[in-house]
Each structure stands twice: as structure tokens, then as C-alpha cells.
Motif scaffolding. Structure first.
Motif, mmCIF file in Angstrom:
data_model
loop_
_atom_site.group_PDB
_atom_site.id
_atom_site.type_symbol
_atom_site.label_atom_id
_atom_site.label_comp_id
_atom_site.label_asym_id
_atom_site.label_seq_id
_atom_site.Cartn_x
_atom_site.Cartn_y
_atom_site.Cartn_z
ATOM 1 N N LYS A 223 0.837 -1.196 0.000
ATOM 2 C CA LYS A 223 0.000 0.000 0.000
ATOM 3 C C LYS A 223 0.873 1.247 0.000
ATOM 4 O O LYS A 223 1.994 1.245 0.510
ATOM 5 N N THR A 224 0.326 2.325 -0.538
ATOM 6 C CA THR A 224 0.984 3.622 -0.489
ATOM 7 C C THR A 224 0.515 4.369 0.752
ATOM 8 O O THR A 224 -0.680 4.408 1.045
ATOM 9 N N VAL A 225 1.452 4.948 1.484
ATOM 10 C CA VAL A 225 1.104 5.745 2.670
ATOM 11 C C VAL A 225 0.705 7.146 2.210
ATOM 12 O O VAL A 225 1.455 7.815 1.491
ATOM 13 N N ARG A 226 -0.471 7.582 2.613
ATOM 14 C CA ARG A 226 -0.957 8.916 2.272
ATOM 15 C C ARG A 226 -0.544 9.870 3.397
ATOM 16 O O ARG A 226 -1.038 9.752 4.527
ATOM 17 N N VAL A 227 0.350 10.783 3.090
ATOM 18 C CA VAL A 227 0.942 11.669 4.095
ATOM 19 C C VAL A 227 0.167 12.985 4.139
ATOM 20 O O VAL A 227 -0.097 13.598 3.099
ATOM 21 N N HIS A 228 -0.187 13.409 5.363
ATOM 22 C CA HIS A 228 -0.975 14.628 5.552
ATOM 23 C C HIS A 228 -0.320 15.524 6.607
ATOM 24 O O HIS A 228 -0.115 15.086 7.746
ATOM 25 N N GLU A 229 -0.064 16.754 6.235
ATOM 26 C CA GLU A 229 0.459 17.713 7.206
ATOM 27 C C GLU A 229 -0.563 17.994 8.298
ATOM 28 O O GLU A 229 -0.203 18.290 9.435
ATOM 29 N N GLY A 230 -1.852 17.870 7.961
ATOM 30 C CA GLY A 230 -2.904 18.123 8.939
ATOM 31 C C GLY A 230 -2.916 17.148 10.096
ATOM 32 O O GLY A 230 -3.574 17.391 11.110
ATOM 33 N N LEU A 231 -2.185 16.032 9.984
ATOM 34 C CA LEU A 231 -2.068 15.071 11.079
ATOM 35 C C LEU A 231 -0.810 15.308 11.908
ATOM 36 O O LEU A 231 -0.549 14.557 12.855
ATOM 37 N N SER A 232 -0.048 16.331 11.576
ATOM 38 C CA SER A 232 1.231 16.561 12.249
ATOM 39 C C SER A 232 1.050 17.295 13.572
ATOM 40 O O SER A 232 0.036 17.963 13.813
ATOM 41 N N GLN A 233 2.071 17.182 14.408
ATOM 42 C CA GLN A 233 2.040 17.906 15.678
ATOM 43 C C GLN A 233 2.219 19.398 15.446
ATOM 44 O O GLN A 233 1.682 20.209 16.192
ATOM 45 N N GLU A 234 2.950 19.771 14.393
ATOM 46 C CA GLU A 234 3.129 21.189 14.089
ATOM 47 C C GLU A 234 1.801 21.856 13.759
ATOM 48 O O GLU A 234 1.521 22.972 14.221
ATOM 49 N N ALA A 235 0.961 21.175 12.986
ATOM 50 C CA ALA A 235 -0.357 21.729 12.664
ATOM 51 C C ALA A 235 -1.202 21.845 13.919
ATOM 52 O O ALA A 235 -1.913 22.834 14.121
ATOM 53 N N TRP A 236 -1.096 20.835 14.790
ATOM 54 C CA TRP A 236 -1.855 20.873 16.052
ATOM 55 C C TRP A 236 -1.362 22.021 16.933
ATOM 56 O O TRP A 236 -2.163 22.743 17.530
ATOM 57 N N ASP A 237 -0.041 22.185 17.031
ATOM 58 C CA ASP A 237 0.522 23.282 17.835
ATOM 59 C C ASP A 237 0.057 24.644 17.329
ATOM 60 O O ASP A 237 -0.137 25.579 18.106
#
Length: 321
Positions: A223-237
Motif C-alpha cells: 500500500k501507499t502511505v498517504r501523508v498529511h500535514e494536517g495530522l502533524s504535531q506542528e499543525a496541532w501546535d
């Protein structure tokens, strides 16, 4: 001084089900019963855990060994406990498991010294065919899912990244921190457990430690991993939640088994968004499902046909070394 009680024997199994078309053109829900050779009883596929094996792994393996059917796990149906000869105790955990026509055609079952026969019976008639009260209790749980038209389910797995290297001058950007050696081992150990739930999509934060956590599984599943910045800790911070809500909404709309790998502070928000997207009642269970150690994960189950009916169940799995 009395002897200490022996540790319970752990086992796992499935209630396999499928829909067939009757002669009158109507669909009928069928469940699979096994006739065991030595015990001369009628039960569900199940068996003891191998050393180092998890309950989900054992349920999938034992189902295949006893029936020749390859399955992946649906909703958890609960756990039963009963006494064994010699005053020992056995604990068995069960899941629903849909059997596809492809799996039926590929079955390698032959009558053997453990299982004499397989019997597909209408759900309405299965209860009387079972030999044990504990099995009938599990069937009653499955019946309640059927009554809600919720046998067809999909899962969303919230996965906290495995153990990472600590913050240091070597990694000026937090998202570049790699997994520690122990974390690499965790990522490998997660493959079999997560595969038991049949993931179809893998989503990850853009942090190195998250992507490395799901990389072995993605390779195993091709499978291909779908990478999302919206799941990052930086976006949460930064207080950015719009993309997170969009990601979760899309996951629910697609209705496919999905893994979401993210960070400790982000997990409660993902759990809350899952509840909001499916009209689920709030509660402490959401916080408990999000309070995961590195490498831990929670499995949320939803109705594929009626996701707005809310969360059907949650399983929480701590880290495995």
C-alpha cells in the motif's frame, strides 16, 4: 497455604458470516458452525494463542487453520470465560468476520482429526445448533448487530507512532526525529496485529517517526502511505484543525478500513472528530482510546451502511515489544 490459581488459557475465535441469495431471490444471513471431531460438539472457529501472539492474530490464524477461510476481523463481539477440566479457566475473545465469496472458493478445508465438518446455517437457526451456552451468548451479541443492520462494518485504527529518538541538537526540526531502535522493532511487531483488521488505506503525519512506523506494514500490504500535514504535531501546535476535520470526514465517507498514524496530542482530536462525524455520543471512552503509549493503537468500528449510527465499539491495544 493453597496453591496459586493457574493462569487462564487464552484463546480467540470468530463468528464467520456471509449473505447468500435464496431460491426466492431474497438475501439470507448465514453463520458458520464447526463440528469438532474429538469433542463431538458444534461451536465457532477458535483456538489457543501461540507464544507471543496477540488475540487478533490468533483469531485470524485459528479460523484459517480450522476452516481454510482467510478472514479479517470486524466488530468485537466480547469475551467469554469458562472452567476447564482440572479447575483451569479459559478466556476466549471473539470477533465478527465477513467471509467473501472469493474466500469461500479459495477454502482448503478437508475433514480432519480436529474438525469433522463445516456447516453454514441461517442466523435464526444457529442458536439451537450450538452446544454451549457461552457460544450462544456470543451469537446473541452478533444477532444484535444484525438487528441494527450493522454486520457490515469498517474500522478506523488510531495509531500513535512507535518510540522515537528524543529531541536533541541532532534533530533541529522535531518532525525529522527518527524512530529509536526499540521503535523500529515495534513497527515490525505491529504488522501482524494491524493486518488482522484488514486495513485498506494508511494515513500518516508527515513526521519521520510516523511514516517510519507504518512503512513496514505498507510494504507488507503493498500500500501507499498517504501523508498529511494536517495530522502533524506542528499543525496541532498552530491550532490548525480544518484539515484534520476534512481528513476524518473523508475517511468516514469512504467507509474503508483505515489506519491513521499521528502524535500523542493529536490523537484526542482525531477521536473527537470521529465521534462528531458519525453522530456518536461523547464520553470518557474517547479519552481512553486516545491515551496511547508509543506504538499503541485503538480500533474504532462503524457500520458501513449506516456510519451515522455512531461508534459500534472500540478496542484499545497497548504497546507490544
Amino acid at each position: 497455604m493453597s496453591a496459586a490459581a493457574p493462569n487462564p488459557i487464552l484463546a480467540a475465535g470468530t463468528v464467520c458470516w456471509r449473505r447468500v441469495v435464496r431460491s426466492d431471490g431474497r438475501e439470507q444471513l448465514m453463520v458458520l458452525l464447526i463440528h469438532r471431531t474429538k469433542q463431538r460438539d458444534v461451536s465457532f472457529p477458535k483456538g489457543k494463542l501461540d507464544p507471543g501472539e496477540s488475540m487478533p492474530q490468533a483469531a485470524v490464524r485459528e479460523t484459517h487453520e480450522e476452516t481454510g477461510l482467510t478472514v479479517r476481523l470486524g466488530a468485537n463481539l466480547g469475551t467469554i470465560h469458562y472452567r476447564m477440566p482440572g479447575n483451569g479457566e479459559k478466556t476466549v475473545q471473539y470477533w465478527a468476520a465477513e467471509v467473501t465469496e472469493q474466500a469461500v472458493q479459495a477454502s482448503t478445508f478437508r475433514p480432519n482429526k480436529e474438525v469433522a465438518a463445516l456447516e453454514w446455517v441461517p442466523l435464526s437457526k444457529a442458536r439451537k445448533r450450538l452446544s454451549y451456552p457461552a457460544d450462544r451468548e456470543i451469537l446473541d451479541v452478533f444477532q444484535r448487530f444484525a438487528d441494527r443492520d450493522a454486520t457490515e462494518t469498517f474500522s478506523v485504527i488510531l495509531l500513535r507512532h512507535a518510540k522515537a529518538e528524543p529531541r536533541s541538537a541532532m534533530f533541529p526540526e522535531d518532525r525529522t526525529r527518527p524512530l529509536a531502535d526499540a521503535g523500529e522493532d515495534q513497527a515490525e511487531n505491529l504488522i501482524a496485529m494491524l493486518d488482522s483488521f484488514g486495513p485498506k488505506r494508511i494515513l500518516s503525519s508527515n513526521a519521520e517517526r510516523c511514516m517510519r512506523t507504518v512503512a513496514p506494514l505498507a510494504h507488507h500490504l503493498r500500500k501507499t502511505v498517504r501523508v498529511h500535514e494536517g495530522l502533524s504535531q506542528e499543525a496541532w501546535d498552530a491550532g490548525s484543525t480544518d484539515e484534520l476535520r476534512s481528513i476524518v470526514g473523508k475517511v468516514v465517507r469512504k467507509g474503508k478500513n483505515t489506519i491513521i498514524c499521528t502524535h500523542r496530542p493529536v490523537l484526542p482530536d482525531v477521536a473527537r472528530e470521529l465521534a462528531l462525524a458519525t453522530g456518536s455520543l461523547p464520553g470518557d471512552y474517547l479519552q481512553e482510546a486516545a491515551a496511547l503509549p508509543p506504538g499503541g493503537f485503538s480500533v474504532f468500528h462503524f457500520s458501513r451502511t449506516h456510519p451515522g449510527a455512531g461508534i459500534l465499539g472500540v478496542e484499545v491495544y497497548p504497546v507490544r515489544h
